[in-house]
Design an enzyme around this catalytic site. Structure first.
Site, PDB file in Angstrom:
ATOM      1  CG  HIS A   1      -0.044  -0.292   2.581  1.00 59.96           C
ATOM      2  ND1 HIS A   1       0.638   0.382   3.188  1.00 59.96           N
ATOM      3  CD2 HIS A   1      -0.233  -1.397   3.291  1.00 59.96           C
ATOM      4  CE1 HIS A   1       0.918   0.124   4.371  1.00 59.96           C
ATOM      5  NE2 HIS A   1       0.656  -1.056   4.432  1.00 59.96           N
TER       6      HIS A   1
ATOM      7  CG  HIS B   1       4.312  -1.661   1.730  1.00 57.49           C
ATOM      8  ND1 HIS B   1       2.954  -2.069   1.986  1.00 57.49           N
ATOM      9  CD2 HIS B   1       4.661  -2.343   3.057  1.00 57.49           C
ATOM     10  CE1 HIS B   1       2.478  -2.817   2.849  1.00 57.49           C
ATOM     11  NE2 HIS B   1       3.689  -3.309   3.757  1.00 57.49           N
TER      12      HIS B   1
ATOM     13  CB  VAL C   1       1.733   6.629   4.772  1.00 53.15           C
ATOM     14  CG1 VAL C   1       0.912   7.052   3.455  1.00 53.15           C
ATOM     15  CG2 VAL C   1       3.103   6.824   4.304  1.00 53.15           C
TER      16      VAL C   1
END
Ligand code: AMP
Length: 273
Positions: free
Chosen positions: A31, A34, A173
């Protein structure tokens, strides 16, 4: 991008890389979290190696090892588009032999928080990451602050075993509404997805209290627990960056950690202050 599936292919491809090498170990189902690690590695190094390996030794009996989300084709596309040089996708048989030395994470820091609910989890993490470091020989390795305790234990391993590389911590994130990205978020039903927001809400509550001048950790934890009430909370902890207990907030040296079960899915989040 070279996709390599065996140790021999990886060694060969690694020998052909000149200059600095960044390494991003993952368990796949990639995602944007990463991706941000890959992008940082690509910006800071001549080459980037990504591994996708669902590591059995870090899962406990009854955990989701056999059902962990797999998105091989999408993972390949993401790495290719990002500009990764080598994507390493080994099998379990290639990574482990029947008889081998193991590595034990220091118990005072590895059998608390995540390690309390998952005893032995970090032994498995250190074991596989050390193997992957030896195979990829990176200049730098990139890890998310999302897994703060893992990051701490890996930094400790690299320093104490004199592993010659730099560990680069990367920011968490999040989705637009604040939920920290995780491969396990796919397990959440629409209602659980809403409930999961309480984890980052509790971190916001703590932040507001600290901005307002509160430094007493017990009081901040009580406020957080109030926010998290609808969930099954596993832990709320505020520690210093060496994962030692503290009683008052040390600005610039504290981490607020939270873990709760939403339905059957265990979610973690944290904030570095
Ligand atoms: P995993 O595939 O879950 O083992 O994660 C691989 C790496 O990605 C680890 O270093 C994680 O800390 C990192 N990571 C996972 N989720 C996030 C996120 N939301 N933001 C930043 N890094 C992340």
């Amino acid at each position: 991008m070279k996709i390599v599936k065996t140790i021999e292919e990886l060694s060969q491809a690694r020998r052909e890389l000149n200059g600095s090498v960044g390494f991003v170990p993952t368990m796949g189902a990639l995602h944007n979290g990463h991706l941000s690690l890959m992008q940082k590695s690509i910006a800071e190094n001549d080459h980037t190696i990504v591994s996708v390996f669902v590591n059995p030794t870090q899962f406990l009996e009854g955990e989701d090892f056999h059902t962990y989300p797999q998105r091989t084709q999408a993972d390949i596309k993401i790495c290719e588009l990002a500009g990764v040089s080598i994507l390493f996708m080994p099998t379990v048989e290639m990574m482990y032999s029947k008889m081998e030395p193991t590595i034990l994470a220091p118990s005072s820091k590895a059998y608390v928080l995540e390690g309390l609910a998952r005893p032995g989890h970090f032994d498995g993490v250190l074991r596989v990451v050390l193997k992957l470091f030896n195979l990829t020989k990176p200049t730098r390795a990139y890890f998310g602050k999302k897994d703060a305790q893992q990051l701490y234990l890996l930094q400790n391993m690299v320093a104490s075993l004199f592993v010659d590389l730099e560990i680069v911590p990367c920011e968490i994130v999040r989705e637009d509404d604040g939920l920290a990205l995780s491969s396990r978020n796919v397990y959440l039903s629409p209602q659980e997805r809403k409930d999961a927001l309480l984890l980052c809400e509790s971190l916001k509550v703590a932040t507001h209290a600290i901005i307002a001048g509160e430094r007493d950790i017990a009081k901040i934890k009580t406020e957080m627990l109030q926010t998290l009430k609808p969930l099954h909370v596993e832990y709320v902890e505020i520690l210093n960056r060496d994962f030692d207990t503290i009683s008052t907030i040390e600005i610039g040296n504290s981490i607020i950690l939270v873990c709760a079960k939403v339905g059957t899915t265990r979610l973690i989040d944290n904030l570095w202050i």
